[in-house]
Write an enzyme that holds these catalytic residues in place. Structure first.
Site, PDB file in Angstrom:
ATOM      1  N   GLY A  58       7.557  13.635  -1.140  1.00 34.26           N
ATOM      2  CA  GLY A  58       8.958  13.459  -1.504  1.00 34.26           C
ATOM      3  C   GLY A  58       9.487  14.582  -2.376  1.00 34.26           C
ATOM      4  O   GLY A  58       8.907  14.896  -3.417  1.00 34.26           O
ATOM      5  N   GLU A 164       9.955   1.215  -0.247  1.00 33.82           N
ATOM      6  CA  GLU A 164       8.995   1.198  -1.357  1.00 33.82           C
ATOM      7  C   GLU A 164       9.629   0.952  -2.724  1.00 33.82           C
ATOM      8  O   GLU A 164       9.031   1.210  -3.763  1.00 33.82           O
ATOM      9  CB  GLU A 164       8.159   2.480  -1.389  1.00 33.82           C
ATOM     10  CG  GLU A 164       6.852   2.384  -0.654  1.00 33.82           C
ATOM     11  CD  GLU A 164       7.002   2.419   0.876  1.00 33.82           C
ATOM     12  OE1 GLU A 164       5.997   2.153   1.548  1.00 33.82           O
ATOM     13  OE2 GLU A 164       8.090   2.688   1.402  1.00 33.82           O
ATOM     14  N   TYR A 166      12.336   2.446  -3.966  1.00 33.88           N
ATOM     15  CA  TYR A 166      13.017   3.603  -4.544  1.00 33.88           C
ATOM     16  C   TYR A 166      14.541   3.402  -4.495  1.00 33.88           C
ATOM     17  O   TYR A 166      15.031   2.340  -4.134  1.00 33.88           O
ATOM     18  CB  TYR A 166      12.582   4.872  -3.820  1.00 33.88           C
ATOM     19  CG  TYR A 166      11.170   5.310  -4.160  1.00 33.88           C
ATOM     20  CD1 TYR A 166      10.828   5.712  -5.453  1.00 33.88           C
ATOM     21  CD2 TYR A 166      10.159   5.313  -3.200  1.00 33.88           C
ATOM     22  CE1 TYR A 166       9.539   6.112  -5.772  1.00 33.88           C
ATOM     23  CE2 TYR A 166       8.866   5.712  -3.509  1.00 33.88           C
ATOM     24  CZ  TYR A 166       8.560   6.108  -4.793  1.00 33.88           C
ATOM     25  OH  TYR A 166       7.285   6.499  -5.106  1.00 33.88           O
ATOM     26  N   ARG A 214      13.378   5.872   6.361  1.00 33.31           N
ATOM     27  CA  ARG A 214      12.247   4.992   6.052  1.00 33.31           C
ATOM     28  C   ARG A 214      12.793   3.701   5.464  1.00 33.31           C
ATOM     29  O   ARG A 214      13.335   3.681   4.358  1.00 33.31           O
ATOM     30  CB  ARG A 214      11.284   5.668   5.089  1.00 33.31           C
ATOM     31  CG  ARG A 214      10.013   4.856   4.866  1.00 33.31           C
ATOM     32  CD  ARG A 214       8.877   5.734   4.455  1.00 33.31           C
ATOM     33  NE  ARG A 214       7.735   4.986   3.977  1.00 33.31           N
ATOM     34  CZ  ARG A 214       6.595   5.538   3.588  1.00 33.31           C
ATOM     35  NH1 ARG A 214       6.470   6.854   3.613  1.00 33.31           N
ATOM     36  NH2 ARG A 214       5.599   4.802   3.168  1.00 33.31           N
ATOM     37  N   HIS A 252       6.639  -0.641  -4.832  1.00 34.71           N
ATOM     38  CA  HIS A 252       5.514  -0.225  -5.682  1.00 34.71           C
ATOM     39  C   HIS A 252       5.194  -1.269  -6.757  1.00 34.71           C
ATOM     40  O   HIS A 252       4.059  -1.342  -7.218  1.00 34.71           O
ATOM     41  CB  HIS A 252       5.808   1.124  -6.338  1.00 34.71           C
ATOM     42  CG  HIS A 252       5.684   2.283  -5.391  1.00 34.71           C
ATOM     43  ND1 HIS A 252       4.669   2.381  -4.468  1.00 34.71           N
ATOM     44  CD2 HIS A 252       6.442   3.402  -5.233  1.00 34.71           C
ATOM     45  CE1 HIS A 252       4.810   3.507  -3.781  1.00 34.71           C
ATOM     46  NE2 HIS A 252       5.877   4.132  -4.220  1.00 34.71           N
ATOM     47  N   GLU A 253       6.157  -2.049  -7.143  1.00 32.62           N
ATOM     48  CA  GLU A 253       5.915  -3.059  -8.183  1.00 32.62           C
ATOM     49  C   GLU A 253       5.397  -4.376  -7.608  1.00 32.62           C
ATOM     50  O   GLU A 253       5.091  -5.306  -8.368  1.00 32.62           O
ATOM     51  CB  GLU A 253       7.196  -3.310  -8.968  1.00 32.62           C
ATOM     52  CG  GLU A 253       8.306  -3.955  -8.141  1.00 32.62           C
ATOM     53  CD  GLU A 253       9.674  -3.786  -8.774  1.00 32.62           C
ATOM     54  OE1 GLU A 253      10.182  -4.797  -9.302  1.00 32.62           O
ATOM     55  OE2 GLU A 253      10.233  -2.666  -8.752  1.00 32.62           O
ATOM     56  N   ALA A 310      -1.063   8.726   6.793  1.00 33.49           N
ATOM     57  CA  ALA A 310      -0.933   9.715   5.723  1.00 33.49           C
ATOM     58  C   ALA A 310      -2.308  10.162   5.241  1.00 33.49           C
ATOM     59  O   ALA A 310      -2.786  11.253   5.555  1.00 33.49           O
ATOM     60  CB  ALA A 310      -0.098   9.145   4.573  1.00 33.49           C
ATOM     61  N   ARG A 311      -2.979   9.291   4.490  1.00 38.53           N
ATOM     62  CA  ARG A 311      -4.259   9.675   3.894  1.00 38.53           C
ATOM     63  C   ARG A 311      -5.331  10.056   4.907  1.00 38.53           C
ATOM     64  O   ARG A 311      -6.199  10.884   4.593  1.00 38.53           O
ATOM     65  CB  ARG A 311      -4.745   8.562   2.968  1.00 38.53           C
ATOM     66  CG  ARG A 311      -3.834   8.346   1.768  1.00 38.53           C
ATOM     67  CD  ARG A 311      -4.176   7.069   1.022  1.00 38.53           C
ATOM     68  NE  ARG A 311      -4.034   5.903   1.872  1.00 38.53           N
ATOM     69  CZ  ARG A 311      -4.507   4.699   1.588  1.00 38.53           C
ATOM     70  NH1 ARG A 311      -5.184   4.511   0.465  1.00 38.53           N
ATOM     71  NH2 ARG A 311      -4.333   3.682   2.396  1.00 38.53           N
ATOM     72  N   GLN A 339      -9.114   6.859  -4.688  1.00 36.46           N
ATOM     73  CA  GLN A 339      -9.707   7.439  -5.885  1.00 36.46           C
ATOM     74  C   GLN A 339      -9.255   8.871  -6.153  1.00 36.46           C
ATOM     75  O   GLN A 339      -9.038   9.250  -7.304  1.00 36.46           O
ATOM     76  CB  GLN A 339     -11.231   7.378  -5.797  1.00 36.46           C
ATOM     77  CG  GLN A 339     -11.777   5.964  -5.897  1.00 36.46           C
ATOM     78  CD  GLN A 339     -13.287   5.923  -5.806  1.00 36.46           C
ATOM     79  OE1 GLN A 339     -13.974   6.831  -6.242  1.00 36.46           O
ATOM     80  NE2 GLN A 339     -13.811   4.866  -5.230  1.00 36.46           N
ATOM     81  N   TRP A 576      -5.799  -3.273 -10.654  1.00 38.99           N
ATOM     82  CA  TRP A 576      -5.074  -4.550 -10.736  1.00 38.99           C
ATOM     83  C   TRP A 576      -5.426  -5.457  -9.549  1.00 38.99           C
ATOM     84  O   TRP A 576      -5.450  -6.684  -9.693  1.00 38.99           O
ATOM     85  CB  TRP A 576      -3.563  -4.309 -10.797  1.00 38.99           C
ATOM     86  CG  TRP A 576      -2.952  -3.834  -9.506  1.00 38.99           C
ATOM     87  CD1 TRP A 576      -2.776  -2.545  -9.108  1.00 38.99           C
ATOM     88  CD2 TRP A 576      -2.439  -4.651  -8.446  1.00 38.99           C
ATOM     89  NE1 TRP A 576      -2.191  -2.501  -7.866  1.00 38.99           N
ATOM     90  CE2 TRP A 576      -1.962  -3.776  -7.435  1.00 38.99           C
ATOM     91  CE3 TRP A 576      -2.328  -6.027  -8.255  1.00 38.99           C
ATOM     92  CZ2 TRP A 576      -1.393  -4.240  -6.259  1.00 38.99           C
ATOM     93  CZ3 TRP A 576      -1.759  -6.490  -7.070  1.00 38.99           C
ATOM     94  CH2 TRP A 576      -1.299  -5.593  -6.100  1.00 38.99           C
ATOM     95  N   ALA A 659     -18.825   8.318  -6.055  1.00 34.82           N
ATOM     96  CA  ALA A 659     -18.982   9.067  -4.818  1.00 34.82           C
ATOM     97  C   ALA A 659     -18.027  10.250  -4.765  1.00 34.82           C
ATOM     98  O   ALA A 659     -18.346  11.275  -4.157  1.00 34.82           O
ATOM     99  CB  ALA A 659     -18.763   8.144  -3.622  1.00 34.82           C
TER     100      ALA A 659
END
Length: 673
Positions: A58, A164, A166, A214, A252-253, A310-311, A339, A576, A659
């Protein structure tokens, strides 16, 4: 052709995508480094790897909309020139790239943050300023200007971030929009802002420019959008000029995990499937899709037109190329651990990847073919040793990997036994595949000795760790186990105390309270446990009955010596989840504990520095998760004999089972050999 739906081109009318794969937006922190050669190579590597459409992290439209002070954006002519280096590099490698325009609204970590109403976010320290009419016009204008500058910089399109939780998402729901003017009140007013943004971005960028919106399909917050509102917005966004609608999942919250490893694969694709018939433009699905087989199944069943991952492109930039060439088994799997990616991002660190240390370090960590092949011995087939082995062998060294176990994986074989960590099966499988493909010779089932190693040119010790004994006085007939015993299935009885509340303690607790099927393998069961409904049943997709976990298999109490909340130092974005999951299963978590004695009746404890309130916890077994010690037996023998060697992974530093650090060490050492 393998994966025919995934690899099929898509004609958008004004642009042709070579396949249905979207690299979803990730904030990496690269743009903020100012090293634009590094930024360009990061994205170009993914273009070379075959991604159909890349979406950047972003970019802020203005200072108040940045996710943090100093967030990157296209504010100056120099910014445009810098971004042009990125787009040129991507185009040179046959790719297409869109820039995400992200206004954080009340999520911005800045006292300058703005929002529809002055309602503070629970995940940001700053209360936002409520915008007036002039302020709203400024935000629209700045978003449009950012999009126009993106076109000037050579981007093929933009993604307008409207999910998300925003800025644009904040206008949509009464949870954050309490206005009574034309930007608030009924839904027609609340959705006015995103529609106006899309309409004006299209007008400013022209008809031959990709415009992705989005859209949040399930907010997972109280007073979130209803499904009728989601559909109404999607249709209006299409009419305003969007080329594609991308799926957003959860604010996100939200107190529901959406992308962590315990979330089932493709857990939210059914929402995209529900939206797809409501619009005529292509729809992209997202979240926890990390394998070509999963993506292909989604497209083949008609749930979406494109798949956003994405990841997975941090884990392997060549994901698409490997899938297309019949080498899907060689794709380094994203295990959704967070991580080195999201935990880094939310800690202000540069993003990387546990599985692939070269992610965002493509110009710094380079695996060049060796001009002087060596015979390399690596002892220990855990994450550090395996990464060192495949990297060294890939560079042309002749590598032999020793391990006293009968299988490779080391501590990863314990992780994969934990409910919610099933992705580790795939990681161990990938390492095994790559050891075979790179020609590493395996010597398993026998403990290596100095004599076995003397003929090698380089010796790498990656013997890992052993459980640490905390030295608690123990009666002979007490049942005391360590985490290895438990993860191997040792019986514990119905009541268990766990000594140590780090990551291992939490994993053992998770293992002990679960029985039967893992919710991670069964989406419906997972949704029930976390209280997830659907937006067409319940506004925002939250069940009115809340989470409904199964009965725990055992009574578990999780203890730590340190005062304070157990689990406080777990991953920034996942801690959390672990705490909430165990709390739902009735696990009691206690800090500030002194361990006095383990007896046949249980665990005798006291509390605080003054050893107050002594009591015996009536448990059937005590499980020790009190840290680890480096296993340096072989290294010490080599030192005594004067034999040079390298030490990596847990044998080097035995903190929590790490790891990420182990794999990074293995890769960097092998790159230097």
């Amino acid at each position: 052709m393998p994966f025919p739906h995934l690899l099929a081109p898509l004609d958008l009318g004004h642009a042709m995508l070579r396949n249905r794969v979207v690299m979803g937006s990730m904030h990496t922190g690269l743009e903020e480094t100012g090293d634009w050669a590094r930024v360009a190579e990061f994205y170009a590597a993914r273009a070379r790897g075959g991604v159909g459409l890349i979406v950047t992290g972003g970019m802020a439209p203005n200072r108040e909309g940045g996710v943090f002070p100093g967030a990157a954006g296209l504010f100056t002519d120099q910014d445009i020139a810098n971004h042009a280096r990125v787009t040129s590099a991507v185009h040179a490698d046959g790719g297409k790239i869109a820039m995400q325009v992200l206004h954080a609204g009340r999520y911005a970590y800045s006292p300058e943050c703005v929002a529809p109403s002055a309602i503070k976010s629970p995940i940001s320290p700053f209360p936002p300023k409520e915008l007036d009419e002039e302020g709203i016009e400024k935000q629209i204008s700045d978003i449009v200007t950012a999009a126009a500058r993106a076109r000037e910089a050579g981007y093929d399109g933009v993604e307008v971030m409207g999910s998300e939780g925003y800025f644009l998402n904040q206008f949509l729901v009464t949870h954050t929009n309490r206005r009574t003017d034309r930007w608030g009140g009924d839904y027609a007013n609340r959705m006015r802002l995103p529609i106006e943004v899309v309409r004006r971005v299209r007008a400013a960028t022209g008809s031959d420019f990709i415009l992705i919106y989005r859209l949040s399909l399930i907010d997972l917050v109280p007073d979130g959008s209803s499904w009728d509102e989601v559909v109404s917005l999607a249709k209006s966004i299409e009419q305003a000029g969007a080329s594609l609608i991308n799926t957003g999942i959860g604010w996100h919250e939200a107190r529901v995990p959406t992308i962590a490893t315990s979330v089932p694969r493709a857990a939210f694709a059914h929402l995209t499937a529900r939206l797809r018939p409501e619009v005529t433009i292509p729809v992209i699905t997202s979240n926890r899709i990390n394998a070509p087989e999963v993506a292909e199944a989604i497209l083949a069943s008609g749930q979406a037109d494109l798949v956003s991952m994405a990841r997975p492109f941090l884990a392997d930039p060549d994901f698409v190329a490997k899938a297309a060439s019949g080498r899907a088994a060689e794709i380094a799997p994203c295990i959704a651990c967070n991580q080195a990616c999201l935990d880094h991002t939310f800690s202000g660190k540069l993003t990387s990847c546990l599985v692939n240390p070269r992610a965002c370090a493509e110009t710094e960590l380079v695996y060049t073919p060796t001009v002087a092949p060596k015979r390399v011995a690596i002892v220990g087939a855990g994450p550090a040793g395996m990464m060192a082995a495949i990297t060294a062998a890939g560079r042309g060294h002749r590598v032999t990997l020793f391990d006293k176990a009968d299988e490779v994986g080391g501590q990863l074989n314990f992780a994969k036994q934990v409910p919610g960590k099933e992705e580790f099966h795939g990681l161990v499988g990938w390492f095994s595949t790559m050891l075979d493909r790179t020609g590493v010779a395996l010597r398993l089932g026998a403990e290596a000795t100095p004599h076995d190693l003397q003929s090698f040119d380089e010796i790498v010790i990656a013997t890992g760790v052993r459980p640490r004994d905390p030295g608690i006085p123990t009666d002979p007939d007490a049942l005391v186990l360590n985490y290895i015993d438990v993860l191997h299935g040792a019986p514990t009885g119905a009541r268990v105390a766990i000594v140590g509340a780090g990551g291992i303690g939490f994993d053992v607790a998770e293992t002990l309270v679960h029985a039967g099927e893992s919710p991670t393998e069964h989406p419906e069961l997972w949704r029930t446990e976390w209280g997830v409904s659907t937006p067409w049943q319940d506004r925002g997709g939250l069940s009115p009955n809340g989470p409904a976990p199964r009965l725990p298999a055992r009574q578990v109490i999780l203890l730590q010596r340190k005062a304070g909340r157990p689990g406080r130092h777990l991953g920034k974005t996942t801690g959390w989840i672990h705490r909430a999951s165990l709390a739902m299963m009735g696990v009691k978590m206690v800090g500030g504990v002194n361990y006095e004695r383990i007896t046949r009746d249980g665990l005798a404890v006291s509390y605080g520095a003054n050893r107050e309130r002594p009591e015996t916890l009536a448990v059937d077994a005590v499980v020790l998760c009190a840290g680890q010690e480096p296993d340096r037996k072989l290294s010490d023998q080599l030192v005594a004999l004067g034999i040079p060697h390298h030490v990596i992974g847990g044998a080097d530093v035995a903190a929590e089972l790490d790891a990420k650090r182990a794999i990074d060490q293995g890769a960097r050492l092998a790159a230097r050999l």
